[in-house]
Design an enzyme around this catalytic site. Structure first.
Site, PDB file in Angstrom:
ATOM      1  N   ASP A   7      -7.055  -0.038 -10.149  1.00 19.88           N
ATOM      2  CA  ASP A   7      -7.674  -1.364 -10.307  1.00 19.88           C
ATOM      3  C   ASP A   7      -6.659  -2.275 -10.993  1.00 19.88           C
ATOM      4  OD1 ASP A   7      -9.780  -3.364 -10.447  1.00 19.88           O
ATOM      5  OD2 ASP A   7      -9.944  -2.915 -12.574  1.00 19.88           O
ATOM      6  N   SER A   8      -6.989  -3.577 -11.001  1.00 17.44           N
ATOM      7  CA  SER A   8      -6.118  -4.527 -11.693  1.00 17.44           C
ATOM      8  C   SER A   8      -6.161  -4.329 -13.212  1.00 17.44           C
ATOM      9  CB  SER A   8      -6.577  -5.948 -11.373  1.00 17.44           C
ATOM     10  OG  SER A   8      -7.923  -6.108 -11.791  1.00 17.44           O
ATOM     11  N   CYS A  70     -11.023  -1.625  -6.753  1.00 19.12           N
ATOM     12  CA  CYS A  70     -10.897  -3.052  -7.016  1.00 19.12           C
ATOM     13  C   CYS A  70     -11.343  -3.770  -5.746  1.00 19.12           C
ATOM     14  CB  CYS A  70      -9.428  -3.358  -7.324  1.00 19.12           C
ATOM     15  SG  CYS A  70      -9.060  -5.119  -7.453  1.00 19.12           S
ATOM     16  N   GLU A 163     -11.641  -8.280 -19.977  1.00 18.89           N
ATOM     17  CA  GLU A 163     -10.331  -7.747 -20.380  1.00 18.89           C
ATOM     18  C   GLU A 163     -10.031  -8.104 -21.840  1.00 18.89           C
ATOM     19  OE1 GLU A 163      -8.027  -5.746 -18.832  1.00 18.89           O
ATOM     20  OE2 GLU A 163      -9.236  -5.506 -17.019  1.00 18.89           O
ATOM     21  N   CYS A 196     -17.424  -6.788  -7.988  1.00 16.82           N
ATOM     22  CA  CYS A 196     -16.186  -6.662  -8.762  1.00 16.82           C
ATOM     23  C   CYS A 196     -16.418  -5.478  -9.687  1.00 16.82           C
ATOM     24  CB  CYS A 196     -15.938  -7.929  -9.578  1.00 16.82           C
ATOM     25  SG  CYS A 196     -14.598  -7.750 -10.785  1.00 16.82           S
ATOM     26  N   HIS A 198     -15.251  -4.750 -12.425  1.00 13.33           N
ATOM     27  CA  HIS A 198     -15.357  -5.051 -13.853  1.00 13.33           C
ATOM     28  C   HIS A 198     -16.808  -5.285 -14.273  1.00 13.33           C
ATOM     29  CE1 HIS A 198     -11.009  -5.693 -13.836  1.00 13.33           C
ATOM     30  NE2 HIS A 198     -11.037  -5.876 -15.151  1.00 13.33           N
TER      31      HIS A 198
HETATM   32  N1  DGL Z   1     -11.907  -5.287 -10.721  1.00 15.88           N
HETATM   33  C1  DGL Z   1     -11.440  -6.122  -9.694  1.00 15.88           C
HETATM   34  C2  DGL Z   1     -12.373  -6.330  -8.560  1.00 15.88           C
HETATM   35  O1  DGL Z   1     -13.173  -5.458  -8.321  1.00 15.88           O
HETATM   36  C3  DGL Z   1     -10.418  -7.156  -9.946  1.00 15.88           C
HETATM   37  C4  DGL Z   1     -10.722  -8.237 -10.876  1.00 15.88           C
HETATM   38  C5  DGL Z   1      -9.521  -9.115 -11.108  1.00 15.88           C
HETATM   39  O2  DGL Z   1      -8.457  -8.584 -11.402  1.00 15.88           O
HETATM   40  O3  DGL Z   1      -9.672 -10.323 -10.984  1.00 15.88           O
HETATM   41  O4  DGL Z   1     -12.315  -7.317  -7.892  1.00 15.88           O
END
Ligand code: DGL
Length: 267
Positions: A7-8, A70, A163, A196, A198
């Site tokens: 993931d990012s 992600c 984050e 997402c 996150h």
């Molecule tokens: N967790 C990520 C997603 O599912 C990326 C969020 C990001 O880096 O903007 O999209």
């Protein structure tokens, strides 16, 4: 078997956590590109470059399967990631997310089969995921738009807050409210997809902002989708404790709440 999860940032840990619960007998490599998060406000080209660099790292680690945990990278870069990974199977989170929405809609419809009620599907995701139409396009093509209108909301402020470790902050709650309040005012209930990885970290706050709505997330959905591939390697009687190798491209940037979970191994 060694499964790569990427993931990012710390969002993919929600996917890893679902995988560890379902498949406890295998080893994992987690890669969070914390030096470059957020991906969701970047251009498709940049997302592609960053995601393929991560795929190269995973290939060097010799993972047997790669889970792109992600939505942003799954929406824009799955093909280039697959190119880097060659024969190694690569799974994204978007398809399972769509399946989770459909499963939730049919459960709700089963409860009230005669109902004429309009049941909206709200996709909450990053700007890049929304603009890719990875969810919106498929959902609109496959659902009856009269009964299940698809609403999409980009939430660019949520990932930076998560984050930053603001998972319980009043500003986070206000921001969620800002993003969903118009839909909430228009529809009494519906299905909200956390598009997402996150967002499961703040699922409670999103549920609180959407009373009456069913909230589903792609992190759980991918673990369910992978059952058919992983079950042979992960019978419950395998007692070996899973190993997780953690890689963060900027370890200093990992928020405290995630650092604690990693250190205390409570996933
Ligand atoms: N967790 C990520 C997603 O599912 C990326 C969020 C990001 O880096 O903007 O999209």
């Amino acid at each position: 078997m060694k499964v790569g999860v990427f993931d990012s940032g710390v969002g993919g840990i929600t996917v890893l956590s679902s995988l560890l619960k379902k498949f406890p007998g295998i080893d994992y490599v987690y890669l969070g590109d914390t030096a470059n998060v957020p991906y969701g406000s970047k251009s498709p080209r940049q997302i592609g470059q960053l995601a393929t660099a991560c795929a190269k790292t995973m290939k060097e680690r010799g993972v047997d399967v790669l889970v792109v945990a992600c939505n942003t990278a799954s929406s824009w870069a799955l093909d280039s990631i697959r190119e880097v990974m060659g024969e190694t199977p690569v799974y994204g989170v978007v398809e399972p997310g769509i399946e989770a929405v459909k499963a939730a809609l049919s459960e709700i419809s089963l409860d009230s089969p005669q109902s004429e009620e309009i049941l909206p599907v709200m996709v909450l995701a990053t700007k890049a995921t929304v603009s890719s139409q990875a969810y919106g396009g498929v959902l609109r093509r496959t659902l009856d738009e009269e009964k299940y209108p698809v609403l999409e909301q980009a939430c660019p402020l949520l990932v930076p807050m998560i984050e930053e470790g603001w998972i319980d902050h009043p500003i986070l709650k206000e921001t969620i409210d800002f993003y969903v309040k118009d839909f909430r005012a228009e529809y009494r209930r519906g299905v909200a997809l956390l598009g997402c990885t996150h967002y499961p970290w703040i699922q409670g706050a999103i549920e609180a902002a959407l009373p009456g709505w069913r909230v589903v997330n792609s992190a759980q959905a991918i673990a369910t989708a992978l059952e058919r591939f992983f079950i042979p390697a992960t019978q419950p009687f395998i007692l070996k404790a899973p190993e997780v190798e953690w890689i963060f491209t900027d370890p200093e940037a990992v928020p405290e709440f995630a650092r604690k979970l990693v250190q205390e191994r409570v996933l």
